[in-house]
Scaffold this active site. Structure first.
Site, PDB file in Angstrom:
ATOM      1  N   GLY A  31      -3.507  15.239  54.829  1.00 25.63           N
ATOM      2  CA  GLY A  31      -2.819  16.098  55.785  1.00 25.63           C
ATOM      3  C   GLY A  31      -2.800  17.559  55.363  1.00 25.63           C
ATOM      4  N   LEU A  33      -3.721  19.896  57.383  1.00 24.75           N
ATOM      5  CA  LEU A  33      -5.125  20.039  57.785  1.00 24.75           C
ATOM      6  C   LEU A  33      -5.562  21.499  57.887  1.00 24.75           C
ATOM      7  CD1 LEU A  33      -5.360  17.304  60.581  1.00 24.75           C
ATOM      8  CD2 LEU A  33      -5.891  17.099  58.133  1.00 24.75           C
ATOM      9  N   HIS A  37     -11.074  19.964  56.473  1.00 22.93           N
ATOM     10  CA  HIS A  37     -10.870  18.614  57.019  1.00 22.93           C
ATOM     11  C   HIS A  37     -11.557  18.487  58.377  1.00 22.93           C
ATOM     12  CE1 HIS A  37      -6.994  19.075  54.573  1.00 22.93           C
ATOM     13  NE2 HIS A  37      -7.560  18.019  54.023  1.00 22.93           N
ATOM     14  N   GLN A  61      -2.009   8.894  43.407  1.00 26.15           N
ATOM     15  CA  GLN A  61      -2.977   9.774  42.757  1.00 26.15           C
ATOM     16  C   GLN A  61      -2.337  11.024  42.159  1.00 26.15           C
ATOM     17  OE1 GLN A  61      -5.200  10.242  46.560  1.00 26.15           O
ATOM     18  NE2 GLN A  61      -5.501  12.343  45.904  1.00 26.15           N
ATOM     19  N   LYS A 150     -16.058  19.712  48.176  1.00 26.72           N
ATOM     20  CA  LYS A 150     -14.971  20.442  47.493  1.00 26.72           C
ATOM     21  C   LYS A 150     -14.430  19.600  46.329  1.00 26.72           C
ATOM     22  CE  LYS A 150     -10.920  22.636  47.052  1.00 26.72           C
ATOM     23  NZ  LYS A 150      -9.885  21.669  47.313  1.00 26.72           N
ATOM     24  N   GLN A 154     -14.637  13.420  43.001  1.00 27.46           N
ATOM     25  CA  GLN A 154     -14.110  12.345  43.845  1.00 27.46           C
ATOM     26  C   GLN A 154     -15.244  11.696  44.650  1.00 27.46           C
ATOM     27  OE1 GLN A 154     -10.278  12.563  46.162  1.00 27.46           O
ATOM     28  NE2 GLN A 154     -11.681  13.129  47.790  1.00 27.46           N
ATOM     29  N   MET A 185     -11.285  26.340  51.061  1.00 29.23           N
ATOM     30  CA  MET A 185     -10.077  25.931  51.783  1.00 29.23           C
ATOM     31  C   MET A 185      -9.436  24.742  51.080  1.00 29.23           C
ATOM     32  SD  MET A 185     -10.765  26.393  55.764  1.00 29.23           S
ATOM     33  CE  MET A 185     -11.230  27.995  56.390  1.00 29.23           C
ATOM     34  N   SER A 186      -8.132  24.759  51.013  1.00 23.95           N
ATOM     35  CA  SER A 186      -7.396  23.680  50.355  1.00 23.95           C
ATOM     36  C   SER A 186      -5.982  23.659  50.914  1.00 23.95           C
ATOM     37  CB  SER A 186      -7.338  23.950  48.846  1.00 23.95           C
ATOM     38  OG  SER A 186      -6.324  23.168  48.250  1.00 23.95           O
TER      39      SER A 186
HETATM   40  P1  AMP Z   1      -7.377  16.185  50.938  1.00 26.66           P
HETATM   41  O1  AMP Z   1      -6.544  16.151  52.171  1.00 26.66           O
HETATM   42  O2  AMP Z   1      -7.246  17.447  50.155  1.00 26.66           O
HETATM   43  O3  AMP Z   1      -7.280  14.928  50.117  1.00 26.66           O
HETATM   44  O4  AMP Z   1      -8.887  16.217  51.452  1.00 26.66           O
HETATM   45  C1  AMP Z   1      -9.380  15.255  52.330  1.00 26.66           C
HETATM   46  C2  AMP Z   1     -10.875  15.386  52.401  1.00 26.66           C
HETATM   47  O5  AMP Z   1     -11.228  16.689  52.854  1.00 26.66           O
HETATM   48  C3  AMP Z   1     -11.556  15.209  51.034  1.00 26.66           C
HETATM   49  O6  AMP Z   1     -12.741  14.468  51.185  1.00 26.66           O
HETATM   50  C4  AMP Z   1     -11.837  16.617  50.633  1.00 26.66           C
HETATM   51  O7  AMP Z   1     -12.942  16.746  49.752  1.00 26.66           O
HETATM   52  C5  AMP Z   1     -12.141  17.257  51.955  1.00 26.66           C
HETATM   53  N1  AMP Z   1     -11.948  18.714  51.869  1.00 26.66           N
HETATM   54  C6  AMP Z   1     -10.853  19.353  51.406  1.00 26.66           C
HETATM   55  N2  AMP Z   1     -11.055  20.683  51.407  1.00 26.66           N
HETATM   56  C7  AMP Z   1     -12.310  20.881  51.882  1.00 26.66           C
HETATM   57  C8  AMP Z   1     -13.114  22.045  52.103  1.00 26.66           C
HETATM   58  N3  AMP Z   1     -12.672  23.276  51.844  1.00 26.66           N
HETATM   59  N4  AMP Z   1     -14.358  21.865  52.593  1.00 26.66           N
HETATM   60  C9  AMP Z   1     -14.828  20.616  52.843  1.00 26.66           C
HETATM   61  N5  AMP Z   1     -14.124  19.495  52.646  1.00 26.66           N
HETATM   62  C10 AMP Z   1     -12.890  19.613  52.172  1.00 26.66           C
END
Ligand code: AMP
Length: 288
Positions: A31, A33, A37, A61, A150, A154, A185-186
């Site tokens: 989430g 987002l 995502h 995790q 990213k 993983q 992006m994060s």
């Molecule tokens: P998360 O919600 O951070 O666990 O991310 C969910 C999925 O989105 C994971 O597979 C991440 O690698 C991917 N993701 C997160 N940030 C990015 C980004 N900036 N660009 C591409 N994929 C991303």
């Protein structure tokens, strides 16, 4: 858009799609987002009839002392974004349903989790990741699942798990989506104060320096590492959690860059831990 919270309901829906031979793609997220995502959703929609997005901040995790409590949660905005992006089903289980008090089973990829985030966060982090992803695969039965480069480690770890345990799922890894200035992006970027936000770019700048030096012919990993580290640490607001130049397959350090390598790092700034990476070899690619 359908919202499913209960595990048996998700499994029943998945069984129904499977019986009708409808291709289902899964985008697992925690989430908060953002466009990273949503890029996974976009790709998923081009390759599958039904797109399921899981929204679950997975407690397993997060290691003790990590940011589980302060991890951003933006549920109603997430629903709007998911719907606008064309997600068909949001799967939003509760932690209580996912983790029964008497559980005894986890999944561990033993070797690939020893490096990078496996050192700084501990292998327990990846046990949490692989266990939840395996559970999601069993609950959603996707034909394909979408992950971001990213989180490069993983993606490699999950790919290994899928092969080792014969999950009938194709893993699709999608490129890193960045802010206009290059910051990956994060969800955690939301926790950066406006004052320190520009300085979070330090890791990206270090990685880009490594790539530029490689482009100019420097292939000694130690030399690259030293210059990259120096670049990142120019800003005293930054702590380097790790920085490595590794094989993208084994995740072990290389001495010389004579093939594709993963330059990967994690920093802490303003109490926030951020990761980023560049996949590059002596012949490029020079952009990402
Ligand atoms: P998360 O919600 O951070 O666990 O991310 C969910 C999925 O989105 C994971 O597979 C991440 O690698 C991917 N993701 C997160 N940030 C990015 C980004 N900036 N660009 C591409 N994929 C991303």
């Amino acid at each position: 858009m359908r919202i499913i919270e209960k595990l048996p309901e998700m499994q029943a829906a998945a069984r129904d799609y499977q019986r009708r031979q409808v291709d289902l793609g899964l985008v697992p997220t925690m989430g908060a987002l953002h466009d990273g995502h949503l890029s996974l959703v976009k790709r998923c929609r081009t390759e599958n009839t039904i797109t399921v997005m899981s929204l679950f901040v997975n407690p397993a995790q997060f290691m003790p002392g990590e940011d589980y409590d302060s991890y951003p949660r933006t549920w109603s905005q997430d629903l709007e974004l998911a719907e606008a992006a064309g997600v068909d089903i949001v799967f939003h289980p509760s932690a209580e349903d996912m983790y029964l008090p008497r559980r005894q089973t986890t999944i561990q990829v033993h070797e690939l989790t020893k490096y990078l985030c496996g050192i700084s966060r501990g292998q327990g982090h990846f046990i949490g990741v692989t266990t939840v992803v395996a559970k999601l695969f069993n609950l959603v039965s996707p034909r394909r699942a979408y992950f971001g480069q990213k989180d490069a480690q993983q993606a490699v770890v999950i790919q290994r798990m899928v092969i080792d345990l014969n999950f009938p799922v194709e893993i699709v890894v999608c490129p890193i989506i960045r802010e206009a200035d290059g910051l990956a992006m994060s969800s955690r970027n939301r926790n950066l104060s406006p004052a320190l936000r520009p300085r979070a770019l330090a890791l990206r700048e270090g990685l880009v320096l490594g790539r530029d030096m490689l482009r100019q012919g420097e292939t000694d990993a130690n030399t690259l590492f030293n210059h990259m580290c120096e670049q990142i640490l120019r800003d005293d607001a930054i702590e380097v959690d790790y920085l490595h130049i590794v094989s993208p397959e084994t995740l072990q350090d290389v001495e010389k860059v004579d093939d594709l390598v993963l330059m990967a790092g994690a920093i802490r700034i303003d109490g926030v831990r951020l990761i980023d990476n560049i996949l590059v070899g002596p012949d490029g690619p020079w952009e990402d």
